[in-house]
Design an enzyme around this catalytic site. Structure first.
Site: not given
Length: 396
Positions: A208-210, A275
């Site tokens: 995943s991402n932040a 995102a």
């Protein structure tokens, strides 16, 4: 200006209460229906009778003083109000709002209110500058509350400093300005995406991402405040959301694409604030992968470009994308807009920790085919979201 709008005015214990009487007169003069809720401390400065006389409505002061057995007064007021104003707002009520405390008529009714809230602080400059107060201000702004910051002026303590409640005429003007677009997306069907997608590796792990989803949630809340019918497709479920918004929960980029495609044909506006992961594991292990060596090789493949795929089927939808970049911000953003045939793109520099992922603030450049046509200040994501909605409404 406020023709037949229902406005709840919350009055708390500050010497600036006298200004609230003038504020009520201006609201009523401009066509509003006003109901007042007061704290016990506020009543030591001005009596409820004064507000009752001006509004022609009974003033609510005690959570347990129910006049009508068929209704619960604080819920009734909360649901009745088109928007609510807290003026003057003390440091105490701001702290209660930030932390969800409900221990009197004002805080209990505010906690039950889902519609727009405007807070007008009034306090000593040291109280205003205190880090705790500033944290609370940031929190309520992140909760989609509009704060009209105090002026520098002569305080009750006998000196000039910042903390003086702005004048009633300025409050009315600022409210009119901030919500001037409140009907500009009336009847439009808007879909917003939010959060970082999760691409499964095995049953317990994922890539995943932040992204926190805060920007997408702020845009969805701003869109519904502008009169739109709003769907939020998101990977996050822990942020404040207007009850009028239809939230659709997803995890992966594939799930997000399917959800957006389901509604796309009937949309007027799509805002892709999520995102979305660029890559995903080619294969998902059916069982948890055991730690058996020093290295684990993952074979990653590209995810579908949701906006690019949707652009192939675009009819009259106004499509907005986001470009979260760490370098060559405007060049990369312009390329993205052209490649995906977008109508508008919001570019932000996520290398700046004060405005990047998980921050409460943002700074965005608005780009269309002609280039950058606006750049926001560094401000709360709630404020940026309002500017995004205003820009969209002007474009369409």
């Amino acid at each position: 200006m406020f023709n037949n709008k229902n406005i709840a005015l919350y009055v708390t214990g500050s010497i600036a209460v006298y200004k609230s009487l003038s504020l009520v007169r201006l609201l009523v003069k401009n066509g509003a229906n006003v109901r007042v809720v007061m704290t016990k401390e506020a009543q030591k400065f001005v009596t409820p009778l004064a507000f009752q006389t001006l509004t022609k409505n009974e003033v609510f002061t005690d959570t347990f003083d129910e006049k009508d057995v068929k209704e619960i007064t604080h819920i009734n007021i909360a649901m009745w109000a088109d928007f609510s104003i807290v003026a003057p707002a003390t440091a105490n009520i701001i702290a209660k709002m930030a932390n969800g405390i409900a221990d009197d008529a004002v805080s209990t009714t505010l906690l039950a209110t889902a519609s727009k809230k405007i807070v007008v602080p009034a306090m000593n400059n040291n109280m205003w500058d205190n880090p705790a107060t500033q944290r609370n201000i940031a929190q309520i702004e992140n909760d989609n509350v509009t704060v009209l910051n105090p002026d520098k002026g002569f305080l009750a303590e006998g000196y000039t400093a910042k903390g003086r409640m702005i004048e009633p005429e300025d409050i009315v003007e600022k409210i009119s300005e901030k919500f001037s677009f409140s009907d500009e997306l009336a009847g439009k069907n808007v879909l917003v995406t939010a959060g970082g997608t999760q691409e499964a590796i095995d049953p317990v792990r994922y890539i995943s991402n932040a992204s926190s989803g805060k920007m997408g949630y702020a845009v969805a809340n701003a869109a519904v405040s502008a009169g739109a019918n709003v769907i939020l497709v998101t990977t996050k479920d822990n942020l404040p959301l207007d009850s009028r918004i239809n939230r659709v929960m997803v995890k992966s980029s594939n799930e997000m694409q399917k959800a957006v495609e389901q509604y796309f044909d009937n949309l007027d506006v799509l805002v892709m604030a999520a995102a979305v992961s660029d890559y995903r594991p080619e294969k998902i292990a059916e069982q948890k992968i055991k730690k058996t060596g020093s290295y684990l090789d993952l074979h990653l493949v590209k995810t579908n470009d949701i906006l690019f795929e949707l652009s192939k089927h675009k009819k009259n939808q106004f499509m907005v994308g986001f470009a979260a970049e760490t370098q060559n911000l405007l060049e990369n953003a312009q390329n993205k807009l052209n490649k995906k045939k977008l109508d508008m793109l919001c570019a932000n520099d996520v290398s700046n920790k004060s405005i990047g992922f998980n921050s409460d603030n943002n700074q965005v450049s608005f780009i269309d085919k002609s280039g950058v046509f606006k750049k926001t200040d560094v401000e709360s994501k709630t404020s940026v979201a309002r500017e995004i909605i205003k820009a969209i409404s002007e474009k369409i």
